[in-house]
Design a protein around this motif. Structure first.
Motif, mmCIF file in Angstrom:
data_model
loop_
_atom_site.group_PDB
_atom_site.id
_atom_site.type_symbol
_atom_site.label_atom_id
_atom_site.label_comp_id
_atom_site.label_asym_id
_atom_site.label_seq_id
_atom_site.Cartn_x
_atom_site.Cartn_y
_atom_site.Cartn_z
ATOM 1 N N GLY A 96 -7.635 11.796 -0.207
ATOM 2 C CA GLY A 96 -6.551 12.072 -1.140
ATOM 3 C C GLY A 96 -6.844 11.453 -2.496
ATOM 4 O O GLY A 96 -7.719 10.615 -2.644
ATOM 5 N N SER A 97 -6.104 11.823 -3.485
ATOM 6 C CA SER A 97 -6.403 11.386 -4.840
ATOM 7 C C SER A 97 -6.139 9.907 -5.062
ATOM 8 O O SER A 97 -6.775 9.282 -5.890
ATOM 9 N N ALA A 98 -5.212 9.331 -4.334
ATOM 10 C CA ALA A 98 -4.842 7.943 -4.590
ATOM 11 C C ALA A 98 -5.736 6.951 -3.878
ATOM 12 O O ALA A 98 -5.700 5.772 -4.186
ATOM 13 N N ARG A 99 -6.527 7.394 -2.940
ATOM 14 C CA ARG A 99 -7.430 6.503 -2.199
ATOM 15 C C ARG A 99 -6.676 5.331 -1.573
ATOM 16 O O ARG A 99 -7.178 4.220 -1.521
ATOM 17 N N GLN A 100 -5.475 5.606 -1.105
ATOM 18 C CA GLN A 100 -4.722 4.522 -0.487
ATOM 19 C C GLN A 100 -5.410 4.062 0.784
ATOM 20 O O GLN A 100 -6.063 4.832 1.474
ATOM 21 N N LEU A 101 -5.258 2.777 1.067
ATOM 22 C CA LEU A 101 -5.956 2.160 2.189
ATOM 23 C C LEU A 101 -5.115 2.201 3.462
ATOM 24 O O LEU A 101 -3.904 2.011 3.423
ATOM 25 N N THR A 102 -5.801 2.436 4.575
ATOM 26 C CA THR A 102 -5.188 2.245 5.877
ATOM 27 C C THR A 102 -5.826 1.006 6.494
ATOM 28 O O THR A 102 -7.045 0.808 6.414
ATOM 29 N N PHE A 103 -4.974 0.151 7.069
ATOM 30 C CA PHE A 103 -5.416 -1.167 7.529
ATOM 31 C C PHE A 103 -5.400 -1.269 9.043
ATOM 32 O O PHE A 103 -4.581 -0.632 9.723
ATOM 33 N N GLY A 104 -6.291 -2.119 9.557
ATOM 34 C CA GLY A 104 -6.198 -2.522 10.948
ATOM 35 C C GLY A 104 -5.090 -3.543 11.110
ATOM 36 O O GLY A 104 -4.460 -3.968 10.141
ATOM 37 N N SER A 105 -4.849 -3.951 12.357
ATOM 38 C CA SER A 105 -3.735 -4.855 12.648
ATOM 39 C C SER A 105 -4.067 -6.323 12.376
ATOM 40 O O SER A 105 -3.177 -7.167 12.427
ATOM 41 N N GLY A 106 -5.327 -6.613 12.091
ATOM 42 C CA GLY A 106 -5.684 -7.978 11.711
ATOM 43 C C GLY A 106 -6.178 -8.835 12.863
ATOM 44 O O GLY A 106 -5.816 -8.617 14.026
ATOM 45 N N GLY B 40 1.397 -7.641 14.643
ATOM 46 C CA GLY B 40 0.655 -6.703 15.491
ATOM 47 C C GLY B 40 0.488 -5.313 14.920
ATOM 48 O O GLY B 40 -0.110 -4.458 15.553
ATOM 49 N N MET B 41 1.026 -5.085 13.719
ATOM 50 C CA MET B 41 0.984 -3.729 13.132
ATOM 51 C C MET B 41 0.128 -3.674 11.884
ATOM 52 O O MET B 41 -0.112 -2.612 11.345
ATOM 53 N N GLY B 42 -0.326 -4.782 11.386
ATOM 54 C CA GLY B 42 -1.089 -4.771 10.151
ATOM 55 C C GLY B 42 -0.212 -4.393 8.972
ATOM 56 O O GLY B 42 0.994 -4.612 8.960
ATOM 57 N N LEU B 43 -0.842 -3.802 7.979
ATOM 58 C CA LEU B 43 -0.149 -3.373 6.767
ATOM 59 C C LEU B 43 0.030 -1.862 6.819
ATOM 60 O O LEU B 43 -0.935 -1.123 6.999
ATOM 61 N N ARG B 44 1.258 -1.424 6.626
ATOM 62 C CA ARG B 44 1.533 0.016 6.649
ATOM 63 C C ARG B 44 2.100 0.453 5.308
ATOM 64 O O ARG B 44 3.007 -0.190 4.771
ATOM 65 N N LEU B 45 1.598 1.563 4.817
ATOM 66 C CA LEU B 45 1.966 2.043 3.496
ATOM 67 C C LEU B 45 3.332 2.728 3.535
ATOM 68 O O LEU B 45 3.566 3.644 4.321
ATOM 69 N N ILE B 46 4.220 2.316 2.616
ATOM 70 C CA ILE B 46 5.564 2.889 2.554
ATOM 71 C C ILE B 46 5.592 4.034 1.531
ATOM 72 O O ILE B 46 5.884 5.194 1.869
ATOM 73 N N HIS B 47 5.344 3.703 0.277
ATOM 74 C CA HIS B 47 5.271 4.668 -0.814
ATOM 75 C C HIS B 47 4.204 4.213 -1.784
ATOM 76 O O HIS B 47 3.833 3.040 -1.799
ATOM 77 N N GLY B 58 4.164 7.435 1.795
ATOM 78 C CA GLY B 58 3.069 6.914 2.589
ATOM 79 C C GLY B 58 3.286 7.170 4.062
ATOM 80 O O GLY B 58 3.880 8.174 4.451
ATOM 81 N N GLU B 59 2.860 6.227 4.863
ATOM 82 C CA GLU B 59 2.912 6.359 6.322
ATOM 83 C C GLU B 59 4.311 6.169 6.898
ATOM 84 O O GLU B 59 4.696 6.837 7.865
#
Lengths: 113, 113
Positions: A96-106, B40-47, B58-59
């Motif tokens: 996507g254009s914004a290149r937003q990141l998806t993260f693991g749970s850490g 346990g969920m990491g970082l999740r994108l809102i907007h 976002g997600e």
């Protein structure tokens, strides 16, 4: 469904030894990966990244390895120091254009003195 | 040079109340993001926003609204807070066109009773 997975919630390592943090991903279209480090009550900070055209990237004590066939990356910290105790997140930009990141749970890393 | 500043840092709300989180940046970055972090969920994108006057989902966007009236500010609103929105919220910025690196604020801890 999480596209980036960190299956180990925690890891304890003795000071001076190697820390290995693992991350798996499901989307073969990912072309870039990042690791972030987070201390309590602070925001995550960028640590190191790797492009999918490489299989290794090194920055001082930190090295990231990428195995595309296994859809797996790992962060090696050598030697580990007590100040490295933090939560480590792996992340990848989704399309996507914004290149937003998806993260693991850490993964919570604790380095024991 | 403040970087990314979030206000407030802490807030306690009752179910059904509304509030706004403010993110201000002085790095002149085009892209801005709101994430939530849960155990346990990491970082999740809102907007997120790719520039002044633009916003996108976002997600996990349900229950939140955002606005980007000025390039340096990105507001996250909760119109009717629910206990499920108890979380730590992080704002992040990203230089337009760059692959990946986000700069995070220190976080805002929200508790909904």
């Amino acid at each position: 469904d999480q596209q980036v997975k960190q299956n180990s919630p925690s890891l304890s390592v003795q000071e001076g030894r190697i820390s290995i943090l693992n991350c798996d991903y499901t989307n073969s279209m990912f072309d870039y990966f990042l690791w972030y480090k987070k201390y309590p009550a602070e925001g995550p900070t960028f640590l190191i990244s790797i492009s999918s055209i490489k299989d290794k990237n090194e920055d001082g004590r930190f090295t990231v390895f990428l195995n595309k066939s296994a859809k797996h990356l790992s962060l090696h910290i050598v030697p580990s120091q007590p100040g490295d105790s933090a939560v480590y997140f792996c992340a990848a930009p989704i399309s996507g254009s914004a290149r937003q990141l998806t993260f693991g749970s850490g993964t919570q890393l604790t380095v024991l003195p | 040079n403040a970087g990314v500043t979030q206000t407030p840092k802490f807030r306690v709300l009752k179910t059904g109340q509304s509030m706004t989180l403010l993110c201000a940046q002085d790095m002149n970055h085009e892209y801005m993001y709101w994430y939530r972090q849960d155990p346990g969920m990491g970082l999740r994108l809102i907007h997120y926003s790719v520039g002044e006057g633009t916003t996108a989902k976002g997600e996990v966007p349900d229950g939140y609204n955002v606005s980007r009236l000025k390039k340096q500010n990105f507001l996250l609103g909760l119109e009717s807070a629910a206990p499920s929105q108890t979380s730590v919220y992080f704002c992040a910025t990203q230089e337009g066109g760059f692959t990946g690196e986000l700069f995070f604020g220190e976080g805002s801890r929200l508790t909904v009773l």
